[in-house]
Structure formats: structure tokens, C-alpha cells
Design a protein around this motif. Structure first.
Motif, PDB file in Angstrom:
ATOM      1  N   UNK A   1      53.187  58.777  75.568  1.00 15.45           N
ATOM      2  CA  UNK A   1      53.749  59.007  76.895  1.00 15.45           C
ATOM      3  C   UNK A   1      55.041  58.220  76.990  1.00 15.45           C
ATOM      4  N   UNK A   2      56.115  58.884  77.397  1.00 16.86           N
ATOM      5  CA  UNK A   2      57.418  58.235  77.469  1.00 16.86           C
ATOM      6  C   UNK A   2      57.859  58.112  78.911  1.00 16.86           C
ATOM      7  N   UNK A   3      58.248  56.929  79.366  1.00 20.82           N
ATOM      8  CA  UNK A   3      58.745  56.665  80.705  1.00 20.82           C
ATOM      9  C   UNK A   3      60.229  56.363  80.584  1.00 20.82           C
ATOM     10  N   UNK A   4      61.123  57.214  81.112  1.00 21.66           N
ATOM     11  CA  UNK A   4      62.560  56.967  81.007  1.00 21.66           C
ATOM     12  C   UNK A   4      62.937  55.631  81.630  1.00 21.66           C
ATOM     13  N   UNK A   5      63.939  54.976  81.044  1.00 25.26           N
ATOM     14  CA  UNK A   5      64.391  53.687  81.536  1.00 25.26           C
ATOM     15  C   UNK A   5      65.439  53.803  82.662  1.00 25.26           C
ATOM     16  N   UNK A   6      66.035  55.000  82.753  1.00 27.34           N
ATOM     17  CA  UNK A   6      67.125  55.159  83.725  1.00 27.34           C
ATOM     18  C   UNK A   6      66.958  56.449  84.558  1.00 27.34           C
ATOM     19  N   UNK A   7      67.460  56.402  85.799  1.00 32.18           N
ATOM     20  CA  UNK A   7      67.654  57.578  86.663  1.00 32.18           C
ATOM     21  C   UNK A   7      69.124  57.553  87.087  1.00 32.18           C
ATOM     22  N   UNK A   8      69.884  58.589  86.691  1.00 30.74           N
ATOM     23  CA  UNK A   8      71.325  58.647  87.030  1.00 30.74           C
ATOM     24  C   UNK A   8      71.604  59.941  87.796  1.00 30.74           C
ATOM     25  N   UNK A   9      71.320  59.967  89.093  1.00 31.51           N
ATOM     26  CA  UNK A   9      71.460  61.205  89.909  1.00 31.51           C
ATOM     27  C   UNK A   9      72.917  61.511  90.227  1.00 31.51           C
ATOM     28  N   UNK A  10      73.679  61.925  89.220  1.00 34.21           N
ATOM     29  CA  UNK A  10      75.112  62.222  89.402  1.00 34.21           C
ATOM     30  C   UNK A  10      75.438  63.661  89.031  1.00 34.21           C
ATOM     31  N   UNK A  11      74.393  64.501  88.934  1.00 30.44           N
ATOM     32  CA  UNK A  11      74.558  65.933  88.669  1.00 30.44           C
ATOM     33  C   UNK A  11      75.255  66.228  87.325  1.00 30.44           C
ATOM     34  N   UNK A  12      75.058  65.319  86.339  1.00 28.84           N
ATOM     35  CA  UNK A  12      75.630  65.611  85.003  1.00 28.84           C
ATOM     36  C   UNK A  12      74.579  66.220  84.085  1.00 28.84           C
ATOM     37  N   UNK A  13      73.400  66.573  84.681  1.00 25.90           N
ATOM     38  CA  UNK A  13      72.290  67.200  83.963  1.00 25.90           C
ATOM     39  C   UNK A  13      71.637  66.274  82.918  1.00 25.90           C
ATOM     40  N   UNK A  14      71.914  64.997  83.023  1.00 27.42           N
ATOM     41  CA  UNK A  14      71.264  64.019  82.148  1.00 27.42           C
ATOM     42  C   UNK A  14      70.657  62.943  83.034  1.00 27.42           C
ATOM     43  N   UNK A  15      69.331  62.857  83.019  1.00 28.88           N
ATOM     44  CA  UNK A  15      68.600  61.872  83.810  1.00 28.88           C
ATOM     45  C   UNK A  15      68.868  62.012  85.297  1.00 28.88           C
ATOM     46  N   UNK A  16      69.105  63.273  85.722  1.00 31.29           N
ATOM     47  CA  UNK A  16      69.313  63.480  87.161  1.00 31.29           C
ATOM     48  C   UNK A  16      68.010  63.387  87.924  1.00 31.29           C
TER      49      UNK A  16
ATOM     50  N   UNK B   1      43.817  61.446  85.469  1.00 30.65           N
ATOM     51  CA  UNK B   1      42.489  61.844  85.965  1.00 30.65           C
ATOM     52  C   UNK B   1      41.351  61.063  85.316  1.00 30.65           C
ATOM     53  N   UNK B   2      41.550  60.584  84.111  1.00 24.91           N
ATOM     54  CA  UNK B   2      40.455  59.843  83.458  1.00 24.91           C
ATOM     55  C   UNK B   2      40.413  58.379  83.874  1.00 24.91           C
ATOM     56  N   UNK B   3      41.260  57.985  84.849  1.00 23.01           N
ATOM     57  CA  UNK B   3      41.266  56.626  85.353  1.00 23.01           C
ATOM     58  C   UNK B   3      42.237  55.694  84.667  1.00 23.01           C
ATOM     59  N   UNK B   4      42.809  56.124  83.534  1.00 21.63           N
ATOM     60  CA  UNK B   4      43.779  55.287  82.838  1.00 21.63           C
ATOM     61  C   UNK B   4      45.064  55.272  83.632  1.00 21.63           C
ATOM     62  N   UNK B   5      45.655  54.091  83.804  1.00 23.99           N
ATOM     63  CA  UNK B   5      46.885  54.042  84.561  1.00 23.99           C
ATOM     64  C   UNK B   5      47.946  53.279  83.777  1.00 23.99           C
ATOM     65  N   UNK B   6      49.216  53.514  84.155  1.00 24.10           N
ATOM     66  CA  UNK B   6      50.353  52.893  83.496  1.00 24.10           C
ATOM     67  C   UNK B   6      51.265  52.344  84.565  1.00 24.10           C
ATOM     68  N   UNK B   7      51.817  51.172  84.350  1.00 22.28           N
ATOM     69  CA  UNK B   7      52.743  50.548  85.287  1.00 22.28           C
ATOM     70  C   UNK B   7      53.986  50.100  84.547  1.00 22.28           C
ATOM     71  N   UNK B   8      55.128  50.147  85.249  1.00 21.04           N
ATOM     72  CA  UNK B   8      56.364  49.699  84.651  1.00 21.04           C
ATOM     73  C   UNK B   8      57.507  49.836  85.633  1.00 21.04           C
ATOM     74  N   UNK B   9      58.725  49.750  85.109  1.00 18.50           N
ATOM     75  CA  UNK B   9      59.866  49.870  86.010  1.00 18.50           C
ATOM     76  C   UNK B   9      60.993  50.597  85.309  1.00 18.50           C
TER      77      UNK B   9
END
Length: 929
Positions: free
Chosen positions: A841-856, A916-924
């Protein structure tokens, strides 16, 4: 009354006739196989020695001048010049100045102590870098058929001659110096060595070697030093040089060839000293230092027989500024008159490298040395060392060594055996023992105490008859003008002839030659010796003669028969002259030589095992002789003892029996001798036949679990299987050439040749491959680590996603794509493969909402409803824990970074994914614009 003038005349006559009794020093071995025999005058060169030593050497003879053994401090050779069985690996060194000295046990005629000194440096060491210091070993002359051997457990016994709290002293342990002298009452011997600034005097007496020395501290300190570069790297120059005590036990002199390393300007051989001290042979203490030489290179030291003159060899060397090799500039022989203020006289000045000086039993001092780097095949002699100046009669390199090469060393001895005091002869019980004064001290009265509680005598050279055998302490006290000198003391042993049978002794020998009925055969007369004596408590020997008159007339014990003797007439008589430690005290026994026609003993061929198939076979001689003995017992009811020999002659006389393990490369006929009790029983021939054994080797087999059972084989070819027997370590034991096994294990089989009884045991190790057992898959972002249960005999390989893909030995995988994966693990033998699915499972490190279609849009990657079910939930929080947004990542495209239509500011945000199986993941993750 005895006046001085008459005494001097008597002494001159005494010296001219060379009457000396100190024959323990009769044989010298030194240099490169060089030697001298001082039983003759001049001494006879010896060429049979085995010593090859630059310096260290010593030897010992019996009181009658017969060689016993000699050593270079490492190996001990007996009188036949053969290393004693336990006589190798002593802790001396051939480049130690005085590597060894031999001390008789005061309470035993057959026990000797060899004191050894290692070379206290690293130079010239081969393999062994530990410096061993001073040690001693005990030789028992009753061992090894009377040729002597070092007593088991009494070899290289260490003596402490250093300060154990000083790390440097503890490492180097000693110098290269040792000497010895009898104590004041003649009951013990002082063995003396020196290190740094102390003399160590060990007492050897009736209790053996006392390992607690008398320690005397000196003014001069000579610490160990090592060269750190050059051709002599690792050498310790301060250890070199001789130490000698005077024959009368009152003085001790030492040569420190160097006291420091020197310097490039002054050279390495310009710091030496020769020092003189007083020695108290009652207490073992050393006092009163006097400097004889300074800033030279002294090496050899020796006192005159009367202890009043000292000789030193020394040298000066060319400065290294002139010649870096420092060749000898002057080689000196100095004389010091101890009765005249230590007056120094140069006796010789030549280009001679300084060597040893050693007093001999003929009263002369011998000198080694050689010019420069040349070798020398002769040594020098001081003919009259008691005389002052040129009267000492020095002769340079006149004693031939018969083309053998001398180096620097000569063998040291107990110095007191050279002291002229008194002599004695006729020491058989019942003899009139003759005592003769040999002291050079002037006197006008004498007093003899014979040590047996009889009245003292004032006769100059008396005779005395002892009433019982034993060792007596005889004392001679000389006086002049009413003043008594210190007593002169010797231990005198009175012997009695060995107690022998009345005779004649019938020596019966099988006629084991080509004509077994002619009454003539070869006899080993030495085999009679033990039968000729009765209740003997000491070692006896015997010489043999054709007539009794011949035995009596041979006063020098040199004209006897070879003990391997062939009789010339039937029932011939010969005569044994039987003696103990004193060959002048003997009994005579008549021996009649009888022959018998031997019984012929026939045997089957015996086979030896050639396991290496190289043509060499080793025969177990002990088992062969035991089988022959058992067969004769069964057939004829007779107990016999059998020996085997390489020649018929050896069998006839019973010498050189084959060892317990005998090797030969071809079919060999050996010869048998059988005795019953003390009588010869018979002979015969035995054929020893080498037999090659098949090459069967240990095996290692790896088996997949599903392949059991398997069949394992010994390695014997099918065509040879019936020629051997087999015994496996299975339960029950199996006896076939191959067996079937159902599990792993070590299977041993002994294969035996039916004809030769040769056997060999091999192990066949069967290893069952273990199926991999998965403990866990550790997932760290896009990396995984596979943890298996440990296996003792199996290695594993790993692959991801493709069972038929490329396998690796590493249990880690990096940078895997998000999503479902499958792990495959197999053993390296490819017996079995296990598998396990896992999710990246991969959690992206960045959110860049600038409409460049990458990490929007921010959303988790790698999960799907088929893997985790359809109802996952994602929660987004700000840094204060306030819930900002939630969504189902399986049905939503994700979060665009807005709340109520407003874009949040750049910052860190936290997520919490619950599956659903109760396993959870936390991060930032972070929002960046």
C-alpha cells in the motif's frame, strides 16, 4: 715436612704425566659436526658428532671418560649419535651463547639434569616467537635400553630468572649465560645465570633442583634491547657473552658483549663490559663488582685451573662511518692476574672474531674464533694457563678438527671438576684406595679425613681401605705456618663387584643359519648380561673375552670381543667381565655357547593394507606375532615369544626386531625368531604381502523429502562385492553392500576384505532438505523482508510474483509497485516451493492541487475491493487533530485539499486508513502549492 720447592717439582711431574680424573668432560662436540676426545693427549678430533651449532652446545661423559650424551640445547643425542626418543624440542637455541649445561644428580649415578637457555630475541626464530628463558629436563640413563632418555613429564621445566612484574623482563626472561660449580662441602652444585642486574643461583642437591634461587643484585644493569631494522632485526645484542665461575668456587666473571644498541656513529659493538665478582659457594651469593673491560666486545671467559688467572676474548670493530658491516679491527685474548691487582696482558692480537674459552681436563684452555667471515677447521690453545704473561704458552689455531668447522661456541661443564685438589684411584671394595695431592697451594702439613669415621691421616699421599661399599665425603686440609686453608672436598664412591652366578652359564642359541646342525651359529653375547647377575640393584654391563686371562689383562677395557660373536668350535667357552658404574670393579663369569637345531615354524602369508593404492602397505607386526604365538600354543601346547626381523642374521641374534607398524612397498620375506622362556625355540620365514584396498570415500547426499526411501552404496564395485563383508551402524545392523534408508542421518559402514582382514570405515551423510516455513513478511513502504524459520541444513531462494521467475538468495525486495503480490520461496535443491500473497500500500507524500495533473488529488494506492473488501474508510486531520475530510478510497477519487470549497494552506496533514479487516494505517503528508 713438605716444602714449596718440592711441591712445585711434584706438580710439574704431575702435569707432565697428565694424571686427571675429571673425565666427565672427556668428549666435546661443537661447531659444524666438530669434536674432540680428551681421553688422549693431544686430544683426538671427532667427526661423528651430529651438532651443527654456531654457539650453544654441551656434552657429558661418565667418570671413566665414556661418552653418555650431548646436546645443542634443542636435541639430545645418545652415545650412538641418535636422538633420544623424547630428546627433541628442548627450549634451548643453537645461537644462544651457552644454550645448555649438564649437571649430574648428586644422589644418582644414572640421572642427569640438562639446563637450557633460549636465545632471548626474535632474530632467527622459526615459527616459535615465545622466548622460553631458563628450563631444565631430566635424563634417566636406565631408559631406552641403557642409552638414556628424557623422563616423561620432566622436560622443559621452567625456572623464574626475571621480575614477573616487569613486562620486558617477563617477555625476554633471561640472558644467554649459565655456569655451574660444586658447593663448599661437595654435596651439591650451584647452577648460576644472570639477567638484567641480578645473579640467580639454583642449588642442585639430594632433593633435586631447588627452583627457589639465591638472588644477588649487581651494580651493572644490562637490559634487553632489540634491533628494529637491518639484517639483525629482532636480535638482542645485550644477551650475548659467556659466564664462568672459577674452579675453586670463589670468583665469577661475566662478559656482556653489549650493554646497549650503540649508535650509527659509535657502532653496535662498542658498549660491552667484562666484570669480575666474588662468589660464595657456601651461600650462592655474588658480591663486589670489578670492571675488567669497558667499551669493547668481550665474549669468551675462562679461569685457569688454579683459579688465579682469568682469560677473556674480546674485539674492537671498524666504525660504521668507515665500513657499515663493522668488520673486526682487533681480536684480543687478554690475561688478568687475579693475584697481582688484575694486571692485564694481551696474549694475542689478531683479526679473530671473539669466541669461547673452555678449560679441558688436560689443564689447558681452548679458544674458538675465526678470521673475519672465513671458516676455521682448527682451534687455539693456552698450554699453561696458570702461568703469567707469555709463559702461558699460547698457540694460535694449532688444534686440528680434521676438516670439521668451528664456530664460536665450546661446551661448558661444572667448573669445579677442573680444580686441582686431590685425586684418588683403586676404588673397588677391598682395594687400598690411593689418594694423591694435586693442589698447587704451598703447604707444610696435611690432614686427611676419609669420611668413614676412621682416624685422620697426616701422610702426604696416603692409602686407605674402606670396609663397605658406598659414597664417602673425603676432606683434605692443607696448612702452612700453622694457618689452615679451606678444606678440599670430594665425594669418593667405593664400589663392589656385581654379584654374579657361579657359572658356567649355558647360553643356548638356535642354529638359524644355512647349516642348522653344525653347532656353529652367531650369538648376541649381550643377551646374557641380565642372566649373569644376582640381585643386582644397579645397571650392569659386560665385556666378553676368549680367555679369563684376556679379561684380567684388559685393564683399559678396550680389547674385548664384539658381542655379536660367531663361535669357532662346538660348545665354545667365552668369559664375561661384568661391571657396574666402575669398570675397574668387576666379576668374571664363564659362558658356554651351545646350539640347538631349531623347530621350523611355518605360517600363512600375512597381508598388509594399501589404503592409498600407492603401493605402500603397513603391517601390524604385533598382531602377526600374536597370531603365530597363538597358533603354536594351539598346535603344540607351548608358550613362545616371537619377533620378526629383516635379515636371518638379525633373527639369529635377536636384534633389530620389526616395529609394531612396518611399511613395505612389495611382497617381502622376513625372518622369525621364537623363544620359549630364555631358550631359543625355532625360526622360520614369514611373507608379508601388500594388498590394495578399494578406494571408498566418505559421501554426502542431499535428498528431497518426497524422494525417500533411497538406496545408499558403499562404493565397492558390483564385481567385487562378494569379496568383502559389510557392517552398518543401523538398528538392527545390516550386512549388505547397499541399504535402503527412509530419513536423513549419518550412516557408517565398515568394509572388510575377507582374505586380508583389512577394513575401512566410512560415513555416508544423508541430508533431508527442509521445506521452508514462513514466519512473517515485514513490509516497509515499498520494501519487504522475508523471515523464515531457521534451518540447519538447507538454504533458500526467493522470487516475487512469478513462480518460474528469477530467484535470488537475498530475503529482501525493494521498490515494489503498490498492489497485490505473491512471494515464492524454494530450497536451493528445488525440492519444494511455498508461496504467500502480500499487499504493498502506497501513501503519497505530497498533495499539489495546482491542476498540473500530478498529485492534484490525494488517495492511497494499491488496494482494491477484491483484496480488502468494499468498505474501507480514510480520514484526514489537521495538525491539531481536527477532522477535515473522510472518504472511501475504493469508491472515491480522493481528496483535493479543500474544505467547503476553500483550498487549505500548505502544511502537514495526517491520515488514518481503516480497512474492513480492522487493520489500520496512520501517517502524514504535505500540501504544497
Amino acid at each position: 715436612m713438605k716444602i714449596l720447592k718440592t711441591l712445585i717439582l711434584a706438580i710439574v711431574l704431575f702435569l707432565c704425566n697428565q694424571i686427571f680424573a675429571q673425565k666427565e668432560s672427556a668428549y666435546w662436540y661443537f661447531g659444524e659436526n666438530a669434536g674432540l676426545n680428551f681421553n688422549t693427549e693431544p686430544p683426538t678430533p671427532l667427526t661423528n658428532g651430529k651438532i651443527n651449532s654456531r654457539e650453544g652446545c654441551t656434552a657429558i661423559s661418565d667418570p671413566n671418560g665414556n661418552l653418555l650424551f650431548y646436546t645443542d640445547g634443542v636435541t639430545v643425542w645418545d652415545r650412538n649419535h641418535t636422538p633420544m626418543p623424547n630428546g627433541e624440542g628442548l627450549f634451548g637455541h643453537i645461537s644462544s651463547t651457552e644454550s645448555a649445561i649438564i649437571i649430574p644428580n648428586p644422589m644418582s649415578k644414572t640421572s642427569y639434569y640438562i639446563f637450557t637457555i633460549d636465545m632471548p630475541s626474535l632474530f632467527g626464530k622459526k615459527g616459535r616467537v615465545t622466548i622460553e628463558g631458563v628450563n631444565y629436563s631430566e635424563v634417566d640413563m636406565t631408559l631406552n635400553s641403557g642409552f638414556g632418555d628424557i623422563v616423561e613429564g620432566k622436560k622443559n621445566i621452567h625456572l623464574i630468572t626475571y621480575d614477573r612484574n616487569d613486562s620486558a623482563q617477563k617477555e625476554f626472561k633471561s640472558s644467554e649465560k649459565i655456569t655451574a660449580v660444586t658447593n663448599n662441602d661437595g654435596t651439591a652444585v650451584w647452577v648460576i645465570t644472570h639477567f638484567v642486574n641480578k645473579f640467580y643461583a639454583f642449588k642442585v642437591d639430594a632433593n633435586g633442583v631447588n627452583d627457589k634461587p639465591i638472588i644477588s643484585t649487581t651494580q651493572q644493569t644490562v637490559s634487553p634491547r632489540l634491533f628494529t631494522e637491518g639484517d639483525s632485526k629482532g636480535a638482542n645484542p645485550t644477551a650475548i657473552g659467556y659466564l664462568k665461575v672459577s674452579p675453586d668456587g670463589k670468583k665469577i666473571a661475566i662478559a656482556h658483549s653489549s650493554t646497549s644498541l650503540g649508535s650509527p656513529r659509535t657502532g653496535t659493538k662498542t658498549s660491552g663490559k667484562a666484570l669480575l665478582y666474588d662468589f660464595d659457594n657456601a651461600t650462592g651469593r655474588v658480591t663486589n663488582q670489578v670492571t675488567l673491560l669497558d667499551n669493547e666486545y668481550p665474549y669468551g671467559i675462562e679461569f685457569s685451573p688454579n683459579s688465579k688467572v682469568l682469560y677473556v676474548t674480546s674485539a674492537t670493530y671498524v666504525s660504521p662511518r668507515i665500513n657499515p658491516s663493522e668488520p673486526v679491527e682487533n681480536g684480543f685474548l687478554y690475561q688478568f692476574d687475579l693475584n697481582n691487582g688484575l694486571k692485564k696482558t694481551t696474549i694475542d692480537n689478531s683479526k679473530t672474531v671473539p669466541g669461547a674459552l673452555q678449560l679441558a681436563l688436560n689443564g689447558k684452555i681452548y679458544r674458538t674464533g675465526y678470521p673475519g667471515i672465513q671458516e676455521s677447521t682448527s682451534i687455539s690453545v693456552i698450554n699453561k694457563p696458570n702461568q703469567i704473561g707469555s709463559l702461558c704458552d699460547y698457540s694460535h689455531e694449532v688444534v686440528s678438527l680434521n676438516n670439521r668447522v668451528t664456530k664460536q661456541g665450546l661446551p661448558p661443564f661444572i667448573q669445579s671438576i677442573f680444580y686441582y685438589s686431590f685425586d684418588y684411584e683403586n676404588t673397588c671394595l677391598g682395594d687400598n684406595t690411593q689418594f694423591t695431592i694435586t693442589s698447587e697451594d704451598p703447604y707444610d702439613t696435611v690432614e686427611w679425613d676419609f669420611g668413614d669415621k676412621s682416624p685422620t691421616s697426616s701422610v702426604q699421599n696416603p692409602t686407605h681401605q674402606y670396609l663397605a661399599a658406598g659414597t664417602y665425603t673425603v676432606t683434605l686440609t692443607l696448612s702452612i705456618n700453622g694457618k689452615k686453608y679451606d678444606p678440599l672436598i670430594k665425594q669418593v664412591t667405593i664400589s663392589e663387584p656385581p654379584n654374579v652366578i657361579a657359572g658356567p652359564y649355558l647360553f643356548e642359541q638356535c642354529d638359524l643359519d644355512s647349516n642348522p646342525s653344525d653347532g656353529l651359529s652367531t650369538f648376541n653375547l649381550s643377551n646374557t648380561i641380565t642372566e649373569l647377575t644376582v640381585n643386582s640393584t644397579e645397571i650392569v654391563n659386560a665385556n666378553f673375552y676368549k680367555t679369563q686371562k684376556d679379561a684380567i689383562d684388559d685393564t683399559e677395557n678396550t680389547e674385548y670381543l664384539d658381542p655379536i660373536y660367531t663361535n669357532s668350535v662346538v660348545n665354545e667357552k667365552v668369559y664375561a667381565k661384568v661391571f657396574g658404574s666402575n669398570p675397574d670393579c668387576y666379576s668374571i663369569v664363564e659362558i658356554e655357547l651351545l646350539t640347538t637345531t631349531p623347530n621350523t615354524i611355518t605360517t600363512n602369508d600375512f597381508f598388509g593394507c594399501d589404503y592409498s593404492n600407492d603401493g605402500k602397505a603397513i603391517f601390524d607386526i604385533k598382531s602377526i606375532t600374536e597370531e603365530i604365538q597363538d597358533n603354536e600354543k594351539k598346535a603344540n601346547g607351548i608358550d613362545i615369544t616371537v619377533t620378526l626381523h629383516e635379515t636371518q642374521r638379525d633373527a639369529a641374534i635377536g636384534v633389530n626386531p620389526l616395529p609394531d607398524h612396518y611399511e613395505t612397498t612389495q611382497t617381502t620375506t622376513v625372518y622369525l625368531k621364537a623363544v620359549s622362556g630364555n631358550n631359543c625355540y625355532g625360526g622360520g620365514e614369514v611373507k608379508l604381502v601388500p594388498e590394495a584396498f578399494p578406494q571408498i570415500d566418505e559421501q554426502a547426499i542431499t535428498v528431497c523429502p518426497q524422494d525417500f526411501p533411497i538406496t545408499i552404496y558403499t562404493g565397492i564395485s558390483p564385481s567385487q562385492t562378494s569379496n568383502y563383508t559389510y557392517e552398518w551402524n543401523t538398528n538392527p545392523k545390516e550386512t549388505t553392500s547397499s541399504i535402503q534408508v527412509n530419513s536423513g542421518g549419518i550412516y557408517e559402514v565398515t568394509v572388510t576384505n575377507k582374505k586380508t582382514a583389512c577394513s575401512k570405515t566410512i560415513a555416508i551423510t544423508v541430508t533431508e532438505v527442509q521445506v521452508a516455513v514462513l514466519n512473517t513478511i515485514n513490509i516497509d513502504d515499498n520494501d519487504i523482508e522475508v523471515i523464515l524459520q531457521p534451518s540447519t541444513n538447507t538454504t533458500y531462494e526467493y522470487a516475487v510474483d512469478l513462480e518460474t521467475g528469477i530467484y535470488q538468495s537475498s530475503n529482501t525486495f525493494n521498490d515494489l509497485a503498490p498492489g497485490d503480490h505473491k512471494l515464492f520461496v524454494r530450497d536451493s535443491n528445488n525440492c519444494t516451493t511455498i508461496s504467500q500473497t502480500f499487499l504493498i500500500i502506497e501513501f503519497p507524500k505530497l498533495l499539489t492541487p495546482n491542476n498540473d495533473r500530478s498529485n492534484d488529488v490525494w488517495n492511497v494506492r494499491g488496494i482494491n475491493s477484491s483484496t480488502v473488501g468494499g468498505n474501507a474508510q480514510m480520514y484526514i486531520f489537521d495538525r491539531y487533530g481536527k477532522l477535515l475530510y473522510s472518504f472511501n478510497p475504493l469508491t472515491s477519487s480522493g481528496w483535493d485539499g479543500t474544505v467547503n470549497g476553500h483550498l487549505l494552506k500548505p502544511d502537514d496533514y495526517w491520515y488514518h486508513l481503516i480497512l474492513p479487516n480492522g487493520i489500520d494505517y496512520k501517517g502524514h503528508f504535505a500540501i504544497k502549492i
